[in-house]
Scaffold this motif. Structure first.
Motif, PDB file in Angstrom:
ATOM      1  N   MET A 120       1.002  -1.184  -0.114  1.00 30.10           N
ATOM      2  CA  MET A 120       0.245   0.176  -0.248  1.00 30.10           C
ATOM      3  C   MET A 120       0.878   0.816   0.131  1.00 30.10           C
ATOM      4  SD  MET A 120      -3.553  -0.801   2.110  1.00 30.10           S
ATOM      5  CE  MET A 120      -2.097  -0.784   4.285  1.00 30.10           C
ATOM      6  N   SER A 121       2.174   1.037   0.694  1.00 33.80           N
ATOM      7  CA  SER A 121       2.933   2.379   0.778  1.00 33.80           C
ATOM      8  C   SER A 121       3.660   2.839  -1.004  1.00 33.80           C
ATOM      9  CB  SER A 121       3.790   2.312   1.149  1.00 33.80           C
ATOM     10  OG  SER A 121       2.999   2.145   3.165  1.00 33.80           O
ATOM     11  N   ALA A 122       3.957   1.723  -1.519  1.00 29.29           N
ATOM     12  CA  ALA A 122       4.420   2.157  -2.765  1.00 29.29           C
ATOM     13  C   ALA A 122       2.893   2.424  -4.098  1.00 29.29           C
ATOM     14  CB  ALA A 122       4.876   0.704  -3.474  1.00 29.29           C
ATOM     15  N   TYR A 123       2.060   1.612  -3.446  1.00 31.30           N
ATOM     16  CA  TYR A 123       0.567   2.748  -4.479  1.00 31.30           C
ATOM     17  C   TYR A 123       0.277   4.402  -3.731  1.00 31.30           C
ATOM     18  CZ  TYR A 123       0.586  -2.189  -4.926  1.00 31.30           C
ATOM     19  OH  TYR A 123       0.193  -3.956  -4.336  1.00 31.30           O
ATOM     20  N   SER A 124       1.008   4.527  -2.420  1.00 30.80           N
ATOM     21  CA  SER A 124       0.377   5.750  -2.197  1.00 30.80           C
ATOM     22  C   SER A 124       0.928   6.347  -3.145  1.00 30.80           C
ATOM     23  CB  SER A 124       0.596   5.938  -0.886  1.00 30.80           C
ATOM     24  OG  SER A 124      -0.693   5.201  -0.467  1.00 30.80           O
ATOM     25  N   GLU A 125       2.728   6.155  -3.149  1.00 31.09           N
ATOM     26  CA  GLU A 125       3.796   7.263  -3.561  1.00 31.09           C
ATOM     27  C   GLU A 125       3.671   7.213  -4.949  1.00 31.09           C
ATOM     28  OE1 GLU A 125       8.651   7.029  -3.620  1.00 31.09           O
ATOM     29  OE2 GLU A 125       7.493   5.265  -2.994  1.00 31.09           O
ATOM     30  N   GLU A 126       2.708   6.325  -5.253  1.00 27.77           N
ATOM     31  CA  GLU A 126       3.010   6.228  -7.528  1.00 27.77           C
ATOM     32  C   GLU A 126       2.135   7.913  -7.220  1.00 27.77           C
ATOM     33  OE1 GLU A 126       3.565   4.637  -9.765  1.00 27.77           O
ATOM     34  OE2 GLU A 126       5.398   3.970  -8.485  1.00 27.77           O
ATOM     35  N   ALA A 127       0.747   8.339  -6.737  1.00 25.42           N
ATOM     36  CA  ALA A 127       0.124   9.242  -6.528  1.00 25.42           C
ATOM     37  C   ALA A 127       0.174  10.340  -5.879  1.00 25.42           C
ATOM     38  CB  ALA A 127      -1.531   8.575  -6.588  1.00 25.42           C
ATOM     39  N   ALA A 187      -3.248   4.726  -1.215  1.00 26.54           N
ATOM     40  CA  ALA A 187      -3.257   3.564  -1.518  1.00 26.54           C
ATOM     41  C   ALA A 187      -4.299   3.375  -3.202  1.00 26.54           C
ATOM     42  CB  ALA A 187      -3.227   2.276  -0.921  1.00 26.54           C
ATOM     43  N   LEU A 188      -5.754   3.615  -2.393  1.00 25.93           N
ATOM     44  CA  LEU A 188      -5.825   3.199  -3.704  1.00 25.93           C
ATOM     45  C   LEU A 188      -6.322   4.174  -4.760  1.00 25.93           C
ATOM     46  CD1 LEU A 188      -9.677   1.984  -1.764  1.00 25.93           C
ATOM     47  CD2 LEU A 188      -7.695   0.647  -3.228  1.00 25.93           C
TER      48      LEU A 188
END
Length: 442
Positions: free
Chosen positions: A71-78, A367-368
């Protein structure tokens, strides 16, 4: 080849997701929901739909983003580097709080066998510490051992709960269910809203597969499948078991029970069978705590690998287990158990659950939202982008509704924790600025 053998398989990961979701929340849930009446069962529909949408979006993130960090990596994407830290930080604290709550619940299940545990606040505290440290030591064997142990302990919940979902209908009484429907004469919308934090607590853990992605064999395939299969399996068991129990045990008796599944089996068969179910519940709670301890240490390790948590969390033994990180997490949990000490199991459990749920929901939102950027980078087909975006909106709507339903106190506490997180990241942010400058100079 040796390294691959230490990775967790699809079966182990799916089991971990189901154990994390089902190990403690479902065992106490019928009693908690009976406080409102059987009308609270309608909240399962809302939570099951929302949770499946969230799990689907995490699965899509796992397909198109193979970076470690979940989830942390997904959050960083945005949202950038600070979002990686804040997501890990909030999720880490949520797991710490949840683990203490699960430990307290496990002690509550043991009390009928060891009455001393229920004789005061100090015995409860000692029992809670024992649960925390026992499951911490059990995780020293690494990811593959955790998966194997989880595949055993999960039967402690699958046998009584799934069994009730199948055979309980032979004892189901429509009249008992009708009397339990709405004893407090609540508006249906109010009953659903009041039940959302309870049902959400039972579904926390759907993200476990994504969060442990770098400890999984073939994560591109196995992480999405484990998210969906684990969530779907848990949803079916939840709905069936909590419905049938409301039609067997009178509502007032169910609402006052500290062991609802043991109670229903005692009524269906005899007290001996109820005691066996109680013992299985203890086993399931230990399995749940075992899985959460692993996920907690893995979250801290991935964040430490990024230079955002102390380096001690990143050190692993020859079995690839973050031994020192596990010990640090256990110490932190012990301090929280001490700070919330109470002679009453349900009172202490209730103090922790709402705050844990809210601090888990905020990482869900960050994350989402990263899925939109992840799909854009992956250049997915327009039809896939539209379909995933629609499901994302439904999952987000549920997150916002669940935050509202959790109440002002939990929201206020989580807001203070989140603001403290911004300060902490501000202290370490210079590390990443320096890294950028060095890259430019090179």
């Amino acid at each position: 080849m040796a390294e691959a053998n230490k990775k967790m398989s699809l079966a182990g990961l799916t089991t971990l997701v189901m154990v994390n979701m089902m190990g403690s929340g479902i065992i106490l849930l019928p009693s908690s929901m009976a406080q409102l009446g059987a009308v609270s069962l309608l909240s399962w529909i809302v939570t099951a739909i929302g949770s499946m949408c969230i799990a689907y979006c995490f699965a899509q993130c796992g397909i198109y983003c193979n970076r470690p960090g979940g989830m942390s990596a997904y959050s960083e994407e945005a949202h950038g580097k600070s979002a990686f830290f804040l997501c890990s930080y909030l999720y880490f604290l949520s797991l710490v709080i949840s683990n203490v709550a699960i430990s307290i619940a496990a002690v509550g299940y043991l009390t009928p066998f060891v009455p001393w545990l229920g004789s005061g606040s100090m015995p409860l505290f000692i029992g809670t510490l024992s649960m925390i440290w026992l499951t911490t030591f059990a995780n020293f064997g690494g990811a593959s051992l955790t998966g194997r142990l989880g595949s055993i302990t999960v039967w402690g919940i699958i046998i009584p709960v799934a069994g009730l979902s199948i055979i309980g209908w032979f004892w189901f009484s429509p009249s008992v269910f009708a009397e339990a429907w709405n004893p407090n004469q609540l508006a249906v919308s109010d009953a659903i809203t009041s039940s959302i934090p309870l049902t959400l607590w039972a579904f926390l853990g759907m993200e476990s597969a994504a969060q442990n992605s770098d400890a999984v064999d073939n994560p591109t395939r196995n992480v999405p499948l484990a998210c969906l299969l684990g969530t779907l399996g848990a949803a079916v068991v939840y709905v069936l078991s909590t419905t049938v129990i409301q039609g067997i045990v009178p509502n007032a008796e169910l609402a006052n029970s500290s062991a609802p599944f043991a109670l229903v089996y005692a009524q269906m068969f005899n007290e001996g069978v109820g005691d066996v179910v109680m013992a299985l519940a203890v086993l399931a709670c230990l399995g749940s705590l075992l899985g959460w301890q692993f996920t907690l240490a893995q979250t801290a390790k991935v964040t430490a690998d990024q230079g955002m948590f102390p380096g001690v969390f990143a050190r692993v033994n020859r079995l690839n287990a973050p031994l020192l990180g596990l010990i640090c997490c256990a110490i932190l949990q012990s301090l929280i158990a001490l700070s919330t000490i109470s002679p009453n199991v349900s009172e202490q459990f209730g103090k922790l659950v709402n705050l844990a749920a809210v601090t888990n929901l905020i990482p869900y939102v960050t994350a989402l939202s990263g899925l939109l950027v992840i799909m854009y980078k992956a250049q997915v087909e327009l039809a896939v982008f539209r379909r995933n975006s629609l499901i994302l909106l439904v999952g987000m709507a549920y997150c916002f509704y669940a935050l509202y339903a959790s109440g002002m106190d939990a929201m206020f506490g989580a807001a203070l924790v989140m603001v403290a997180g911004y300060l902490l990241f501000g202290i370490i942010a210079k590390r990443f600025v320096a890294a950028i400058d060095n890259l430019k100079q090179a």
